[in-house]
Design an enzyme around this catalytic site. Structure first.
Site, mmCIF file in Angstrom:
data_model
loop_
_atom_site.group_PDB
_atom_site.id
_atom_site.type_symbol
_atom_site.label_atom_id
_atom_site.label_comp_id
_atom_site.label_asym_id
_atom_site.label_seq_id
_atom_site.Cartn_x
_atom_site.Cartn_y
_atom_site.Cartn_z
ATOM 1 N N ASP A 268 -23.924 5.282 -16.533
ATOM 2 C CA ASP A 268 -24.632 6.551 -16.394
ATOM 3 C C ASP A 268 -24.376 7.409 -17.626
ATOM 4 O O ASP A 268 -24.240 6.874 -18.740
ATOM 5 C CB ASP A 268 -24.145 7.228 -15.097
ATOM 6 C CG ASP A 268 -25.220 8.067 -14.438
ATOM 7 O OD1 ASP A 268 -25.679 9.021 -15.073
ATOM 8 O OD2 ASP A 268 -25.594 7.786 -13.295
ATOM 9 N N HIS B 156 -25.164 14.206 -14.586
ATOM 10 C CA HIS B 156 -25.678 13.134 -13.715
ATOM 11 C C HIS B 156 -24.610 12.075 -13.429
ATOM 12 O O HIS B 156 -24.411 11.672 -12.275
ATOM 13 C CB HIS B 156 -26.895 12.518 -14.411
ATOM 14 C CG HIS B 156 -27.700 11.582 -13.571
ATOM 15 N ND1 HIS B 156 -27.361 10.257 -13.398
ATOM 16 C CD2 HIS B 156 -28.846 11.770 -12.870
ATOM 17 C CE1 HIS B 156 -28.272 9.670 -12.635
ATOM 18 N NE2 HIS B 156 -29.185 10.568 -12.299
ATOM 19 N N SER C 173 -31.275 8.378 -7.628
ATOM 20 C CA SER C 173 -29.992 8.359 -8.339
ATOM 21 C C SER C 173 -28.846 8.758 -7.420
ATOM 22 O O SER C 173 -27.707 8.328 -7.625
ATOM 23 C CB SER C 173 -30.014 9.362 -9.501
ATOM 24 O OG SER C 173 -30.529 8.779 -10.661
#
Lengths: 660, 84
Positions: free
Chosen positions: A33, A106, A436
């Site tokens: 990520d 994220h 996600s």
């Protein structure tokens, strides 16, 4: 994650279903990520045993990141930027860190969702308060930064996967994707194949391009593909109009409230210098017409939070963000920079109608905090990508759905909760939505299952998650789709919503190994070179004398495709499609009986044998299903479910029928 | 004009490594040099666990030449993935 463990039945007494020590800490979840914010309390390693001696991970130093940042929870942190810098030029280290440091948020969110430590008093501005924790709080985390401000390049992703498998990760979590590509050209699929061979479960997000059909990514059958659903929590905000009507939306705005007296409300399309002014794109609103007013913006094209920034920049006082038909009634909450509420398509239409019809329309917005026990839940998220699978229609995807709407988890200290440069707020936790977010839920649950059943293969772990998933609410009515408000289908949720408390004891599993997947590639008529490119070896070959069938891959779901015989949209005669499956007993002795239910006109199903008796663990039994259909117009779909039950376990498989 | 380079993923057949090379990294490097005049093509990564091969910055002609070499299974252009 202050709510999802409870929603998934693994909080409180549910925790007792899984090991709390020993093998629990032997699973490392590798997250590919945007990196990690190691100072987050979600990486506190209190109470964790020494890192297993077999672990080969590394804590790479770099910009604002010391090798001492790792601990017994965060056991590895690497970054892969060669492909990115080769393609994009040397990175601006004022904007992004040449290190595992997460500049975006994220990656910190996804890794803490999968396996973050428990952190009490977590919230975003008081919203969703509680104890935040990963789904596998005793598992370890290793981060592989492969995504940068300009995206994630396949050369870096492959390098990250190469390292993650070599380091010893047991589960890989990838909340990223590209378009649907042939497996031999899809780097994630290629990396995941080798990971699977080395006993690593690879969990990937299905994509956020729903609700349109055939919008999935990460569809290789050796990948666990995860769609998104809501949970039973909401963040209501009320839009009160001058005509006395009230509409409920959502909001995570936490600043100064609007005055009690109603303010003028305008539709962005009418206060803009642009033909697409309704979307509140940057620079399109006329400040003289917006100042001090609430602006109704339509959802789409630009980021939701950016629309709020645009309204604020044009001196607007507040914003109503209206869904369009594409989003339906799904409400995704955002930490807007001004008083704002997101409303559904119906409410948005009603508000815009009022604004158009009243000569002096007014409104106010009231933010109402956090509500739980919201029903129905889960509902398939409108944005969650949908089947059919464009690459191999005979494999039903997504595999499963998990919570992915309004998820609170750890966040970077480098960016505000909206991610906008103008957002100078800093938060320890953020609430965001996407597949996600659902993907690392399943990654963490897979780590939990692996700790309970270290001997299970990745396919067995996925099978347990899929065959115990639910496709109906506790009252028996089928799961709904946020996009339409109507009943969802296996093209939306695959096997259903994950149910880890049942997955730990599935009774039977559909197992698969490397040779099965190679046979699958043979059935797809892959050349030996293409197979070698996917499977890394020329030793795998297809037997020219053998008949391969895609439908015979021992998958926990069924996708039955009838191809049009006449090319004119019709099938001339009844066609029978046969699928064979093998079940492996992972429970006690038991006699299982099959039942089927389906809502597909003109289809007959025959399962042979209809009973399977298992006496020992590891015992395998096969069955055959014949699906016979009369002619149907091309484009017709139908759905069903096949369940093996011994009275204690229900081993359920979804069925999708397509006439094409 | 300088020919544009792009990143390609080169899949190699591990078992096809000629005996003259001591290890795969050496073979990959030699393969790259053989298609690149003046050794201008740069290797980014050599992969060993999830893929046998490497990624490199190649011109379209170099990628095409590479695809024809003995022991090369596939040469795929790099793809961009997005966060979900």
């Amino acid at each position: 994650t202050t709510r999802t463990p409870e929603f998934l039945g693994i909080a409180g007494s549910g925790q007792g279903l899984f090991p709390q020590s020993g093998t629990a800490g032997d699973v490392v979840v590798g997250v590919l990520d945007t990196g990690v914010w190691p100072e987050s309390k979600s990486y506190d390693d209190t109470g964790l045993a020494e890192v297993p001696s077999w672990w080969k991970g590394e804590c790479m130093a770099g910009t604002a990141f010391n090798s001492s940042a790792c601990n017994r929870k965060l056991v590895g942190a690497r970054f892969f930027n060669k492909g990115y810098e080769a393609a994009m030029g040397r990175m601006d280290t004022d904007r992004e860190s040449r290190s595992p440091r997460d500049d975006d948020g994220h990656g910190t969110h996804t890794s803490s969702t999968a396996a973050g430590a428990a952190v009490s008093d977590a919230s975003l501005f008081g919203f969703a308060s509680g104890t935040a924790r990963g789904m596998a709080p005793k598992a370890r985390v290793a981060v592989y930064k492969v995504c940068w401000l300009g995206g994630c390049l396949s050369s870096d992703i492959l390098a990250g996967m190469d390292a993650a498998v070599s380091d010893g990760c047991g589960v890989l979590s990838l909340s990223l994707g590209g378009g649907a590509a042939d497996y031999a050209r899809d780097s994630v699929a290629i990396g995941a194949f080798a990971a699977m061979e080395q006993n690593v479960l690879v969990s990937c997000s299905a994509g956020n391009t729903g609700p349109g059909s055939s919008t999935l990514s990460n569809v290789a059958p050796w990948i666990t593909t995860v769609g998104a659903g809501t949970l039973d929590r909401d963040f209501p905000a009320y839009v009160a109009l001058g005509n006395g009507k009230n509409y409920t939306g959502v909001s995570l705005y936490a600043g100064k409230a609007l005055p009690n007296t109603p303010l003028p409300i305008v539709y962005a399309a009418n206060v803009s210098n642009s033909t697409a002014g309704n979307l509140c794109m940057p620079g399109t609103l006329t400040p003289e017409k917006v100042a001090g007013k609430i602006v109704v913006c339509d959802r789409g094209v630009s980021a939701r939070v950016q629309k709020g920034f645009v309204v604020r920049d044009a001196l607007g006082a507040g914003m109503v963000l209206a869904n369009t038909a594409a989003n339906g009634q799904e409400l995704v909450a955002d930490a807007h920079l001004l008083p704002a509420a997101g409303v559904g398509d119906r409410e948005g239409t009603a508000i815009k109608s009022y604004v158009a019809s009243d000569p002096n329309p007014t409104a106010t917005i009231v933010i109402a905090g956090t509500h739980v026990d919201v029903h129905p839940s889960p509902v398939v998220a409108a944005f969650s990508s949908r089947g059919p699978n464009m690459v191999t229609p005979e494999i039903l995807k997504p595999d499963i759905i998990a919570p992915g709407v309004n998820i609170l988890a750890a966040w970077t200290g480098k960016a505000g909760p909206t991610g906008l440069v103008a957002d100078t707020r800093r938060v320890g936790f953020n609430i965001i939505s996407g597949t996600s977010m659902s993907c690392p839920h399943v990654s963490g649950l897979a780590a939990l299952l692996r700790s309970a059943h270290p001997e299970w293969s990745p396919a067995a772990l996925r099978s347990a998650l899929m065959t115990t998933a639910y496709a109906a609410y506790s009252g028996g009515s089928p799961l709904l789709d946020a996009a339409t408000g109507a009943t969802a289908t296996p093209f939306d949720y695959g096997a259903g919503h994950v149910d880890p408390a049942r997955a730990v004891d599935p009774g039977l599993v559909y197992d698969l190994g490397t040779r099965d997947y190679v046979d699958f590639l043979c059935a797809l008529k892959y050349s030996s070179t293409m197979i070698a490119a996917v499977a890394r070896s020329r030793e795998y070959a297809c037997d020219e004398k053998k008949t391969y069938s895609v439908g015979n891959l021992n998958y926990p779901s069924f996708s039955v495709v009838y191809y049009t015989a006449n090319g004119d949209g019709s099938n001339s005669a009844a066609t029978t499609v046969t699928h064979t499956r093998t079940l492996t007993n992972v429970g006690g002795p038991g006699k299982y009986k099959v039942s089927t239910a389906f809502a597909a006109k003109g289809v007959a199903m025959d399962v042979e044998p209809a009973e399977l008796e298992f006496t020992s663990v590891g015992e395998k039994k096969s069955y055959t299903v014949r699906f016979t259909s009369k002619s149907q117009p091309s484009g017709t779909t139908g759905f069903g479910r096949l369940v093996w039950s011994d009275g204690k376990h229900n081993v359920a498989s979804p069925i999708a029928f397509t006439w094409t | 004009a300088v020919e544009q380079r792009a990143t390609y993923i080169v899949h190699m057949a591990k078992s096809a490594m000629p005996a003259e090379y001591a290890d795969h990294g050496e073979w990959y490097g030699a393969s790259l040099r053989s298609v690149s005049a003046g050794s201008a093509a740069k290797m980014l990564y050599a992969y060993d666990t999830v893929l046998h091969g490497f990624s490199a910055r190649l011109t379209a002609q170099e990628a095409s030449d590479m695809a024809c070499m003995e022991g090369v299974l596939a040469v795929n252009p790099e793809a961009r993935y997005e966060l979900h």
